[in-house]
Each structure stands twice: as structure tokens, then as C-alpha cells.
Design an enzyme around this catalytic site. Structure first.
Site, PDB file in Angstrom:
ATOM      1  N   TRP A 152       0.826  -1.222   0.000  1.00  0.00           N
ATOM      2  CA  TRP A 152       0.000   0.000   0.000  1.00  0.00           C
ATOM      3  C   TRP A 152       0.861   1.273   0.000  1.00  0.00           C
ATOM      4  O   TRP A 152       0.327   2.357  -0.015  1.00  0.00           O
ATOM      5  CB  TRP A 152      -0.918   0.023   1.233  1.00  0.00           C
ATOM      6  CG  TRP A 152      -2.020  -0.981   1.162  1.00  0.00           C
ATOM      7  CD1 TRP A 152      -3.278  -0.757   0.663  1.00  0.00           C
ATOM      8  CD2 TRP A 152      -1.997  -2.338   1.602  1.00  0.00           C
ATOM      9  NE1 TRP A 152      -4.016  -1.905   0.766  1.00  0.00           N
ATOM     10  CE2 TRP A 152      -3.271  -2.899   1.341  1.00  0.00           C
ATOM     11  CE3 TRP A 152      -1.032  -3.150   2.185  1.00  0.00           C
ATOM     12  CZ2 TRP A 152      -3.593  -4.209   1.635  1.00  0.00           C
ATOM     13  CZ3 TRP A 152      -1.358  -4.469   2.488  1.00  0.00           C
ATOM     14  CH2 TRP A 152      -2.621  -4.985   2.206  1.00  0.00           C
ATOM     15  N   HIS A 166      -6.192   2.845   0.012  1.00  0.00           N
ATOM     16  CA  HIS A 166      -7.413   2.074   0.300  1.00  0.00           C
ATOM     17  C   HIS A 166      -8.303   2.884   1.237  1.00  0.00           C
ATOM     18  O   HIS A 166      -7.821   3.766   1.959  1.00  0.00           O
ATOM     19  CB  HIS A 166      -7.098   0.690   0.883  1.00  0.00           C
ATOM     20  CG  HIS A 166      -6.287   0.701   2.148  1.00  0.00           C
ATOM     21  ND1 HIS A 166      -6.024  -0.420   2.862  1.00  0.00           N
ATOM     22  CD2 HIS A 166      -5.709   1.722   2.840  1.00  0.00           C
ATOM     23  CE1 HIS A 166      -5.296  -0.106   3.932  1.00  0.00           C
ATOM     24  NE2 HIS A 166      -5.095   1.179   3.930  1.00  0.00           N
ATOM     25  N   ARG A 192      -2.845   3.996  -6.469  1.00  0.00           N
ATOM     26  CA  ARG A 192      -1.726   3.074  -6.211  1.00  0.00           C
ATOM     27  C   ARG A 192      -0.655   3.208  -7.260  1.00  0.00           C
ATOM     28  O   ARG A 192      -0.944   3.470  -8.431  1.00  0.00           O
ATOM     29  CB  ARG A 192      -2.229   1.627  -6.174  1.00  0.00           C
ATOM     30  CG  ARG A 192      -2.950   1.374  -4.871  1.00  0.00           C
ATOM     31  CD  ARG A 192      -3.094  -0.073  -4.547  1.00  0.00           C
ATOM     32  NE  ARG A 192      -4.110  -0.170  -3.490  1.00  0.00           N
ATOM     33  CZ  ARG A 192      -4.700  -1.274  -3.120  1.00  0.00           C
ATOM     34  NH1 ARG A 192      -4.385  -2.413  -3.694  1.00  0.00           N
ATOM     35  NH2 ARG A 192      -5.596  -1.262  -2.172  1.00  0.00           N
ATOM     36  N   GLN A 206     -13.240   2.389  -4.210  1.00  0.00           N
ATOM     37  CA  GLN A 206     -13.632   1.308  -3.305  1.00  0.00           C
ATOM     38  C   GLN A 206     -14.860   1.732  -2.511  1.00  0.00           C
ATOM     39  O   GLN A 206     -15.088   2.930  -2.297  1.00  0.00           O
ATOM     40  CB  GLN A 206     -12.502   1.019  -2.293  1.00  0.00           C
ATOM     41  CG  GLN A 206     -11.309   0.309  -2.885  1.00  0.00           C
ATOM     42  CD  GLN A 206     -10.284  -0.101  -1.828  1.00  0.00           C
ATOM     43  OE1 GLN A 206     -10.191   0.506  -0.770  1.00  0.00           O
ATOM     44  NE2 GLN A 206      -9.522  -1.144  -2.128  1.00  0.00           N
ATOM     45  N   VAL A 249      -7.164  -7.513   9.561  1.00  0.00           N
ATOM     46  CA  VAL A 249      -8.276  -8.455   9.762  1.00  0.00           C
ATOM     47  C   VAL A 249      -7.743  -9.830  10.166  1.00  0.00           C
ATOM     48  O   VAL A 249      -6.612 -10.177   9.843  1.00  0.00           O
ATOM     49  CB  VAL A 249      -9.158  -8.608   8.488  1.00  0.00           C
ATOM     50  CG1 VAL A 249     -10.010  -7.378   8.265  1.00  0.00           C
ATOM     51  CG2 VAL A 249      -8.323  -8.917   7.261  1.00  0.00           C
ATOM     52  N   ALA A 296     -15.211  -6.043   8.172  1.00  0.00           N
ATOM     53  CA  ALA A 296     -14.985  -4.937   7.235  1.00  0.00           C
ATOM     54  C   ALA A 296     -14.726  -5.521   5.860  1.00  0.00           C
ATOM     55  O   ALA A 296     -14.341  -6.684   5.726  1.00  0.00           O
ATOM     56  CB  ALA A 296     -13.788  -4.104   7.685  1.00  0.00           C
TER      57      ALA A 296
HETATM   58  N1  PHE Z   1      -8.085  -2.257   2.426  1.00  0.00           N
HETATM   59  C1  PHE Z   1      -7.856  -3.502   1.740  1.00  0.00           C
HETATM   60  C2  PHE Z   1      -7.279  -3.200   0.345  1.00  0.00           C
HETATM   61  O1  PHE Z   1      -7.573  -2.213  -0.190  1.00  0.00           O
HETATM   62  C3  PHE Z   1      -9.123  -4.302   1.566  1.00  0.00           C
HETATM   63  C4  PHE Z   1      -9.780  -4.700   2.840  1.00  0.00           C
HETATM   64  C5  PHE Z   1     -10.725  -3.889   3.444  1.00  0.00           C
HETATM   65  C6  PHE Z   1      -9.485  -5.915   3.431  1.00  0.00           C
HETATM   66  C7  PHE Z   1     -11.340  -4.270   4.623  1.00  0.00           C
HETATM   67  C8  PHE Z   1     -10.101  -6.318   4.577  1.00  0.00           C
HETATM   68  C9  PHE Z   1     -11.022  -5.497   5.169  1.00  0.00           C
HETATM   69  O2  PHE Z   1      -6.538  -3.979  -0.197  1.00  0.00           O
END
Ligand code: PHE
Length: 328
Positions: A152, A166, A192, A206, A249, A296
Site C-alpha cells: 500500500w 485504500h 496506487r 472502493q 483483519v 470490514a
Molecule cells: N483495504 C484492503 C485493500 O484495499 C481491503 C480490505 C478492506 C481488506 C477491509 C479487509 C477489510 O486492499
């Protein structure tokens, strides 16, 4: 006297022979009332007269001038009358469709998806376009130097902010400001640093989702996502779920849907990464992970729209090609 009479005569015949056009009207104004026009011409002779002659001819010249002015004004009214305008428009011609634009297909589908979640009791919170290390990494269980940051770690501004990679960058703020149970979605634009191809773009959208309560579960997460995709596509689109890793997560998963390529070949496309919110993320926001659970996800909005319309290249969305955009 002779001159005035002759002038009256020519003026009367000029007025009779006019075709009511605006050019003709302009010419008459110039000819009679212009600086070097006929009336000023007579006046320049008038000033040479004796006072008693002036007394007689002054009013006559004035009356004539007024007559000319009124006659030309009436003529102007006639020229401008709606009758003339209407005659110049061919009402039998087909109309011209006004060229009005519309919202971008991504925006249209963002609203559509938001409405589905609203019916499921979620509220919508806006995302940011730049954020700091703390919200982007630290509070999402990416300590400094964590190798997962690379995925990221994108662009940095001179003020040490980064265009968000994200929408999870909003998670900590939501956790801090909401009392469970709550459900929110957070649509946002992400950036990105990555090589683009038909399913990857440097700028994309997103829709983050969060649900926190005392007793939610992974089954509930899958139930929400399945309800969403079936409602969005209006049919039972084939999907599968597989485990994956994200530092914020545990467990982490991704939902993939079947994607038909132009060649007819079928492929799985990653559409919704998700998972149960990591205990460390809850703790950092002051929530006891023994009491609260949450899940999430982040829907890849561009991909969601691609699959709905059979768009084969994600880059079409930001090319600005009107032939593409006008189809929506
Ligand atoms: N933020 C992560 C991504 O963009 C995606 C994600 C969001 C994963 C919420 C788990 C929970 O790659």
C-alpha cells in the site's frame, strides 16, 4: 421650401417601397436622421436664414423631423414583430436534441450500490483523498517497517501525507466516533503506484464497509456480501471465497466472482477483500475485543461495474473517451 417639399416626397415613397428588412431600416435611418443625413442637411441651410424666416421654417422642419422619427419607429416595430421572426423559422424542420451530459458510470453505480446498503441499514460516510501514516498504516496494525506496508506504500506528499491507497484508512476514525452496534459504508477514490493492465488501474474506487457489534460473525459478513452481489447483479452470479492476508483483519478473506473474458474463457476476479476486524485495530480505537466483534470489506467499485456491463478493460473508465462514456 422647395428642398423640404422634395424631401417629404422622397421620404414618403421610400417608406412605401421598403421591404421591412432591418438593412433597409438602417439605410433609411442613415439617409434621413444620420449625422450627414437629409434633415441635418436642411438644418445647415436653415441657420443661414433671416430671423423672421427662421420663425416660419423652424417649426416646419421640426414637425417633419418628428414625422420621420415616428415613421421609422413604426417601421422598426413591424420589422421586429413576431410575424417576421416566425416567418424566418421553418417549424417543419426536425428539432435539435440538446446535448446534455450525464454522470460517469462509476458515479451512477456508486449511488446504486449505496442505495442497496442503505436498505440494509448502513449509513454512508465520505472518505478522504489524502491521509497520514497514522490512519493509513499505524492504526491498521501495520507497525513501522512491516513488510505488508509495501503493498500500500504508494505516493507521498511533501507534508508526509499520502493519497489513500485504500478506504480502510477511515476505519480508525469510524471506530473512535461510533458506538457499537453500528454499520457504515465509506465510498472513496484510491491511488496506487502500480503497473496497469485490464483489471488494474492506478486510480480506482472502493466502497469500504464496517459492521461492529457484540455478536457479529464471519457468517454474517458473508451473508451481507452475498446479499449485496445478488441484489446488485439481480441474479445469482457465481462467486467463491478464499482466505487471504491483511494485517488489519483476522481471518482475512476475498470474494471472487466469475469473469468471462472476450475469448469466452472464464476467470475468477477478486472483487471484495474482507475479514473480521483484527483485535489490535479494535484495541487501538479503545474497544475491548473480548466484548466487541466487527467485520470490514472493500468492494472494488470499478470491477463491480466492469462485470455488470461486460467491460473488458478497467482503463476505459478514466480515458475520457466519449464514445465509451456516452453508452451509459
Ligand atoms: N483495504 C484492503 C485493500 O484495499 C481491503 C480490505 C478492506 C481488506 C477491509 C479487509 C477489510 O486492499
Amino acid at each position: 421650401m422647395e428642398k423640404l417639399q422634395a424631401l417629404k416626397k422622397t421620404f414618403n415613397s421610400d417608406i412605401k417601397n421598403t421591404d421591412d428588412s432591418s438593412e433597409m431600416l438602417d439605410n433609411l435611418y442613415i439617409k434621413y436622421l444620420g449625422k450627414k443625413g437629409a434633415i441635418n442637411n436642411i438644418i445647415s441651410e436653415f441657420v443661414k436664414l433671416y430671423p423672421n424666416q427662421k420663425k416660419e421654417w423652424g417649426p416646419r422642419i421640426n414637425t417633419f423631423k418628428k414625422e420621420v422619427e415616428t415613421a421609422l419607429k413604426n417601421l422598426q416595430q413591424k420589422t421586429l414583430s413576431s410575424e417576421n421572426v416566425i416567418n424566418s423559422i421553418d417549424i417543419t424542420l426536425p428539432g435539435i436534441k440538446p446535448h446534455i451530459g450525464h454522470t460517469h458510470p462509476i458515479t451512477q453505480m456508486k449511488h446504486y450500490a449505496e442505495n442497496i446498503f442503505l436498505t440494509m441499514g448502513f449509513k454512508v460516510v465520505d472518505s478522504l483523498e489524502v491521509d497520514d501514516d497514522f490512519n493509513h498504516f499505524e492504526t491498521l496494525n501495520f507497525p513501522k517497517g512491516h513488510p505488508a506496508r509495501d503493498m500500500w506504500d504508494t505516493f507521498w506528499t511533501e507534508d508526509h501525507l499520502l493519497p489513500i491507497a485504500h478506504t480502510s484508512t477511515m476505519q480508525h476514525r469510524i471506530l473512535k466516533t461510533h458506538t457499537p452496534p453500528f454499520r457504515v459504508i465509506i465510498p472513496g477514490k484510491c491511488f496506487r503506484y502500480e503497473a496497469t493492465d485490464t483489471v488494474h488501474e492506478h486510480t480506482f474506487y472502493q466502497i469500504e464497509g464496517m459492521y461492529v457489534s457484540k455478536d457479529t460473525s464471519l457468517a454474517e459478513l458473508i451473508g451481507v456480501l452475498e446479499t449485496f452481489i445478488y441484489t446488485y447483479y439481480r441474479y445469482k452470479i457465481p462467486y467463491k471465497i478464499q482466505p487471504t492476508f491483511f494485517p488489519f483483519v483476522e481471518p482475512g478473506l476475498e470474494l471472487l466472482v466469475e469473469h468471462k473474458l472476450k475469448s469466452g474463457e472464464k476467470k475468477w476476479l477478486e472483487l471484495i477483500p474482507a475479514g473480521m476486524i483484527h483485535p489490535n485495530v479494535l484495541k487501538m480505537a479503545g474497544l475491548d475485543p473480548n466484548t466487541y466483534k466487527g467485520f470490514a470489506w472493500a468492494i472494488g467499485l470499478d470491477r463491480l461495474v466492469m462485470l455488470k456491463y461486460g467491460i473488458s478493460d478497467i482503463r476505459a473508465f478514466h480515458k475520457g473517451d466519449l464514445r465509451f462514456l456516452q453508452q451509459f
